[in-house]
Design a protein around this motif. Structure first.
Motif, PDB file in Angstrom:
ATOM      1  N   PHE A 170       1.947  -5.840 -11.028  1.00  0.00           N
ATOM      2  CA  PHE A 170       1.844  -4.676 -10.146  1.00  0.00           C
ATOM      3  C   PHE A 170       3.155  -3.893 -10.122  1.00  0.00           C
ATOM      4  CE2 PHE A 170       2.856  -3.105  -5.854  1.00  0.00           C
ATOM      5  CZ  PHE A 170       1.880  -2.132  -5.706  1.00  0.00           C
ATOM      6  N   LEU A 171       4.268  -4.593  -9.988  1.00  0.00           N
ATOM      7  CA  LEU A 171       5.571  -3.931  -9.918  1.00  0.00           C
ATOM      8  C   LEU A 171       5.879  -3.192 -11.215  1.00  0.00           C
ATOM      9  CD1 LEU A 171       7.515  -6.829  -8.176  1.00  0.00           C
ATOM     10  CD2 LEU A 171       6.815  -4.675  -7.113  1.00  0.00           C
ATOM     11  N   ASP A 172       5.537  -3.800 -12.351  1.00  0.00           N
ATOM     12  CA  ASP A 172       5.772  -3.137 -13.639  1.00  0.00           C
ATOM     13  C   ASP A 172       4.885  -1.904 -13.790  1.00  0.00           C
ATOM     14  OD1 ASP A 172       7.642  -5.047 -14.312  1.00  0.00           O
ATOM     15  OD2 ASP A 172       6.260  -6.234 -15.548  1.00  0.00           O
ATOM     16  N   LYS A 173       3.630  -2.040 -13.414  1.00  0.00           N
ATOM     17  CA  LYS A 173       2.687  -0.930 -13.569  1.00  0.00           C
ATOM     18  C   LYS A 173       3.124   0.295 -12.771  1.00  0.00           C
ATOM     19  CE  LYS A 173      -2.154   0.345 -12.687  1.00  0.00           C
ATOM     20  NZ  LYS A 173      -3.478  -0.137 -12.225  1.00  0.00           N
ATOM     21  N   TYR A 174       3.594   0.063 -11.560  1.00  0.00           N
ATOM     22  CA  TYR A 174       3.953   1.189 -10.685  1.00  0.00           C
ATOM     23  C   TYR A 174       5.450   1.489 -10.685  1.00  0.00           C
ATOM     24  CZ  TYR A 174      -0.811   1.224  -8.940  1.00  0.00           C
ATOM     25  OH  TYR A 174      -2.182   1.334  -8.845  1.00  0.00           O
ATOM     26  N   ARG A 175       6.169   0.845 -11.592  1.00  0.00           N
ATOM     27  CA  ARG A 175       7.603   1.094 -11.740  1.00  0.00           C
ATOM     28  C   ARG A 175       8.337   0.989 -10.392  1.00  0.00           C
ATOM     29  NH1 ARG A 175       8.488   6.036 -12.892  1.00  0.00           N
ATOM     30  NH2 ARG A 175       6.367   6.805 -12.648  1.00  0.00           N
ATOM     31  N   ILE A 176       8.139  -0.143  -9.763  1.00  0.00           N
ATOM     32  CA  ILE A 176       8.772  -0.440  -8.478  1.00  0.00           C
ATOM     33  C   ILE A 176       9.804  -1.539  -8.707  1.00  0.00           C
ATOM     34  CG2 ILE A 176       8.398  -1.336  -6.147  1.00  0.00           C
ATOM     35  CD1 ILE A 176       5.478  -0.229  -6.450  1.00  0.00           C
ATOM     36  N   LEU A 227      -4.082   1.748   6.480  1.00  0.00           N
ATOM     37  CA  LEU A 227      -4.235   3.116   6.973  1.00  0.00           C
ATOM     38  C   LEU A 227      -2.885   3.714   7.371  1.00  0.00           C
ATOM     39  CD1 LEU A 227      -7.414   2.693   9.231  1.00  0.00           C
ATOM     40  CD2 LEU A 227      -7.307   3.718   6.943  1.00  0.00           C
ATOM     41  N   GLN A 228      -2.069   2.920   8.036  1.00  0.00           N
ATOM     42  CA  GLN A 228      -0.748   3.391   8.453  1.00  0.00           C
ATOM     43  C   GLN A 228       0.165   3.622   7.258  1.00  0.00           C
ATOM     44  OE1 GLN A 228      -0.058   0.114  11.040  1.00  0.00           O
ATOM     45  NE2 GLN A 228      -1.471   0.887  12.591  1.00  0.00           N
ATOM     46  N   ALA A 229       0.056   2.757   6.253  1.00  0.00           N
ATOM     47  CA  ALA A 229       0.886   2.903   5.059  1.00  0.00           C
ATOM     48  C   ALA A 229       0.563   4.179   4.301  1.00  0.00           C
ATOM     49  CB  ALA A 229       0.694   1.684   4.154  1.00  0.00           C
ATOM     50  N   GLU A 230      -0.727   4.474   4.165  1.00  0.00           N
ATOM     51  CA  GLU A 230      -1.127   5.717   3.487  1.00  0.00           C
ATOM     52  C   GLU A 230      -0.583   6.933   4.225  1.00  0.00           C
ATOM     53  OE1 GLU A 230      -3.029   6.331   0.742  1.00  0.00           O
ATOM     54  OE2 GLU A 230      -3.262   4.223   0.188  1.00  0.00           O
ATOM     55  N   THR A 231      -0.666   6.899   5.553  1.00  0.00           N
ATOM     56  CA  THR A 231      -0.147   7.997   6.370  1.00  0.00           C
ATOM     57  C   THR A 231       1.357   8.119   6.217  1.00  0.00           C
ATOM     58  OG1 THR A 231      -1.928   7.792   7.984  1.00  0.00           O
ATOM     59  CG2 THR A 231       0.107   8.822   8.743  1.00  0.00           C
ATOM     60  N   ALA A 232       2.058   6.989   6.312  1.00  0.00           N
ATOM     61  CA  ALA A 232       3.514   7.002   6.202  1.00  0.00           C
ATOM     62  C   ALA A 232       3.957   7.526   4.840  1.00  0.00           C
ATOM     63  CB  ALA A 232       4.062   5.598   6.440  1.00  0.00           C
ATOM     64  N   ALA A 233       3.277   7.105   3.771  1.00  0.00           N
ATOM     65  CA  ALA A 233       3.665   7.543   2.431  1.00  0.00           C
ATOM     66  C   ALA A 233       3.575   9.060   2.299  1.00  0.00           C
ATOM     67  CB  ALA A 233       2.782   6.865   1.384  1.00  0.00           C
ATOM     68  N   ALA A 259       0.832  -1.209   0.000  1.00  0.00           N
ATOM     69  CA  ALA A 259       0.000   0.000   0.000  1.00  0.00           C
ATOM     70  C   ALA A 259       0.863   1.255   0.000  1.00  0.00           C
ATOM     71  CB  ALA A 259      -0.930  -0.014   1.207  1.00  0.00           C
ATOM     72  N   ALA A 260       1.951   1.232   0.766  1.00  0.00           N
ATOM     73  CA  ALA A 260       2.839   2.395   0.812  1.00  0.00           C
ATOM     74  C   ALA A 260       3.554   2.603  -0.510  1.00  0.00           C
ATOM     75  CB  ALA A 260       3.854   2.216   1.941  1.00  0.00           C
ATOM     76  N   ALA A 261       4.057   1.529  -1.107  1.00  0.00           N
ATOM     77  CA  ALA A 261       4.762   1.651  -2.386  1.00  0.00           C
ATOM     78  C   ALA A 261       3.839   2.213  -3.463  1.00  0.00           C
ATOM     79  CB  ALA A 261       5.313   0.287  -2.800  1.00  0.00           C
ATOM     80  N   ARG A 262       2.597   1.724  -3.475  1.00  0.00           N
ATOM     81  CA  ARG A 262       1.636   2.229  -4.460  1.00  0.00           C
ATOM     82  C   ARG A 262       1.344   3.710  -4.235  1.00  0.00           C
ATOM     83  NH1 ARG A 262      -2.367  -0.375  -2.902  1.00  0.00           N
ATOM     84  NH2 ARG A 262      -3.673   1.325  -2.129  1.00  0.00           N
ATOM     85  N   ALA A 263       1.125   4.091  -2.984  1.00  0.00           N
ATOM     86  CA  ALA A 263       0.818   5.492  -2.670  1.00  0.00           C
ATOM     87  C   ALA A 263       1.995   6.403  -2.998  1.00  0.00           C
ATOM     88  CB  ALA A 263       0.442   5.622  -1.195  1.00  0.00           C
ATOM     89  N   LEU A 264       3.205   5.944  -2.749  1.00  0.00           N
ATOM     90  CA  LEU A 264       4.393   6.749  -3.064  1.00  0.00           C
ATOM     91  C   LEU A 264       4.484   7.014  -4.567  1.00  0.00           C
ATOM     92  CD1 LEU A 264       6.956   5.041  -0.681  1.00  0.00           C
ATOM     93  CD2 LEU A 264       6.291   7.454  -0.590  1.00  0.00           C
ATOM     94  N   ARG A 265       4.213   5.980  -5.366  1.00  0.00           N
ATOM     95  CA  ARG A 265       4.292   6.177  -6.814  1.00  0.00           C
ATOM     96  C   ARG A 265       3.169   7.078  -7.308  1.00  0.00           C
ATOM     97  NH1 ARG A 265       8.049   6.688  -9.132  1.00  0.00           N
ATOM     98  NH2 ARG A 265       8.948   4.588  -9.084  1.00  0.00           N
ATOM     99  N   GLU A 266       1.970   6.918  -6.764  1.00  0.00           N
ATOM    100  CA  GLU A 266       0.842   7.716  -7.231  1.00  0.00           C
ATOM    101  C   GLU A 266       0.980   9.179  -6.841  1.00  0.00           C
ATOM    102  OE1 GLU A 266      -2.719   4.321  -7.228  1.00  0.00           O
ATOM    103  OE2 GLU A 266      -2.432   5.615  -5.476  1.00  0.00           O
ATOM    104  N   ARG A 267       1.568   9.459  -5.684  1.00  0.00           N
ATOM    105  CA  ARG A 267       1.627  10.839  -5.188  1.00  0.00           C
ATOM    106  C   ARG A 267       2.989  11.491  -5.366  1.00  0.00           C
ATOM    107  NH1 ARG A 267      -0.696  10.023   0.842  1.00  0.00           N
ATOM    108  NH2 ARG A 267      -2.307   8.468   0.382  1.00  0.00           N
TER     109      ARG A 267
END
Length: 375
Positions: A65-71, A305-311, A15-23
Motif C-alpha cells: 500500500f505504501l509503495d503504491k501510494y508513494r507514502i 468519513l472524518q478522514a475523507e473530510t480532513a483530506a 484513509a486520509a493518506a490515500r485520499a491525499l495522494r489520490e486528490r
C-alpha cells in the motif's frame, strides 16, 4: 514541495493518506508516522475467541500500500508537537510539515481496582488470543462480559464488540455442546447499555439476552474485579473469566501539546475536522471530539468519513483556502452473533434495526473488501 504528516496507521490515518495522494498534487510529500507499517483490523477481534479468525488474518502489512501510494513510512512513536502543529516530535526525531493530520486513536480508562483480572476484546491481539485460550481450557464455569463509559465524555464508549462477543460465544458454545456447562452473564453500570445505538437497539439487545438465558447486572457502579468475580455498589457475582471493555480516553501524549482538549482528553475539532484554533492541524477518528449528537460513534466507519473530510480540507488549506467540508454523522454497524447479525443504522433523523443471517456474511464480505485496499 508541500509536506503533509499523518500520525497513526489505523482507519483514519490510512484513509486520509490515500485520499491525499489520490486528490493532491503528485509532487506532494506524504509522511505516515506509526510504530509499525501495519494495520490491525480491530473489528475482526471478536472472531478470534470463536476461531473464525486467526491473528494473522487481522494484521495487514502495509508495504505494498505504501509503495503504491508513494507514502513514506516513519517507524516511530509520536511524543508531542511544537510550533502549533508545524513540527511533530517523536521518540527518535522531529518532522516539519505544511499540514498535519492526527489519527492516533484512543486509550482505555484502566483505573478500576483489579482491572488486571480482566481482558478486553478491544485491546488487541494478545487479549483476544488469551480470551480464546482460556475459554478453550474451560470445562465449566462462568464468563462475565461487560463494558463501561467515560463519565466525562458520553461518546467515549465501545460496547458493540462486547455485545458481538457475548452473542457469538453463546452461539458457538451451543454449537460445540458446551453452553450447558459454561454460563454467560452481562454487566454494565449503564441502566440502558447500548443506548447510542438507539432505543430500538437497547430493547432488542436486552430481549436477545433474555432469550439466550444470559443474566444481566445493570445500572450499578463498578467497584472492583478479582480472581473470583465482579463487585459493584449493589452486588457481587462470580466469574471465572472477566471480559471487560472500559471507557475510552484521549491518548496520553496529547496532554503536553497545548492542543485544545475535551473533558475526556480528546482533541477538540470543528465539523471540518480542523483542530479548534490550530489552522493546518486536523484530526480524524477516535482521538477527536467533534460537534454533534451525544450518540456520535467512535468506530472505523466514522474515522473513514472524518478522514475523507480532513483530506479535502487539508488540500484547500495548502492552497490558501479555508476548507468548509463537513463529515456525515451516522452510525452503521452489524452486531454479529457468529452465524447471524443485526444491522443498526442511525442518523440524526433515522434509526433502523434489521436482523437477518445474511448480515453475518455481509460483515465478513465487507472485511474482505475493506482490507483488499491495504493488502
Amino acid at each position: 514541495m508541500k509536506r503533509v504528516v499523518v500520525v497513526g496507521a489505523g482507519f483514519g490515518g490510512l484513509a486520509a493518506a490515500r485520499a491525499l495522494r489520490e486528490r493532491g498534487p503528485k509532487e506532494m510529500d506524504i509522511l505516515l508516522i506509526s510504530p509499525k507499517p501495519e494495520l490491525l483490523y480491530y473489528p475482526g477481534l471478536i472472531w478470534i475467541p470463536t476461531r473464525l479468525r486467526s491473528p494473522d488474518d487481522l494484521r495487514i502489512p502495509l508495504g505494498r500500500f505504501l509503495d503504491k501510494y508513494r507514502i513514506r513510512h516513519i517507524p516511530e512513536t509520536v511524543t508531542g508537537l511544537k510550533d502549533q502543529g508545524r513540527t511533530v516530535l517523536t521518540d527518535k526525531g522531529q518532522y516539519v510539515n505544511d499540514a498535519l493530520l492526527i489519527a492516533t486513536g484512543s486509550a482505555s480508562l484502566r483505573k478500576l481496582p483489579g482491572i488486571e483480572h480482566s481482558r478486553s476484546i478491544c485491546q488487541g491481539i494478545a487479549d483476544a488470543v488469551d480470551i480464546r485460550d482460556r475459554i478453550a481450557a474451560m470445562t465449566s464455569g462462568t464468563i462475565a462480559l461487560g463494558f463501561a463509559g467515560n463519565p466525562q465524555e458520553s461518546s467515549a464508549v465501545r460496547g458493540g464488540p462486547v455485545f458481538e462477543l457475548l452473542f457469538g460465544l453463546d452461539t458457538w458454545l451451543r454449537k460445540t455442546g458446551r453452553r450447558d456447562r459454561i454460563a454467560l452473564t452481562f454487566f454494565s453500570p449503564a441502566a440502558e447499555p447500548g443506548n447510542r445505538l438507539g432505543p430500538k437497539a437497547v430493547k432488542n439487545l436486552l430481549a436477545e439476552m433474555a432469550r439466550r438465558n444470559i443474566p444481566t447486572h445493570l445500572g450499578s457502579r463498578l467497584q472492583a474485579f478479582s480472581a473470583e468475580g465482579v463487585s459493584t455498589e449493589g452486588e457481587k457475582f462470580p466469574a471465572d473469566l472477566i471480559v471487560f471493555t472500559p471507557g475510552l480516553r484521549g491518548p496520553e501524549w496529547l496532554s503536553e501539546t497545548g492542543l485544545p482538549l475535551s473533558p475526556g482528553g480528546f482533541i477538540r475539532a470543528e465539523r471540518t475536522c480542523q483542530v479548534e484554533g490550530w489552522p493546518g492541524t486536523f484530526v480524524a477518528g477516535d482521538c477527536g471530539s467533534y460537534p454533534g449528537p451525544d450518540w456520535m460513534p467512535k468506530q472505523g466507519h466514522s474515522a473513514d468519513l472524518q478522514a475523507e473530510t480532513a483530506a479535502g480540507n487539508i488540500l484547500d488549506f495548502l492552497k490558501g483556502r479555508k476548507g468548509i467540508r463537513t463529515f456525515r454523522v451516522e452510525l452503521v454497524c452489524v452486531v454479529d452473533s457468529f452465524d447471524s447479525g443485526t444491522l443498526v443504522y442511525r442518523t440524526p433523523t433515522r434509526n433502523v434495526l434489521l436482523q437477518n443471517p445474511l448480515f453475518h456474511h455481509a460483515k465478513a464480505y465487507f472485511e474482505r473488501r475493506y482490507l483488499a485496499r491495504y493488502r
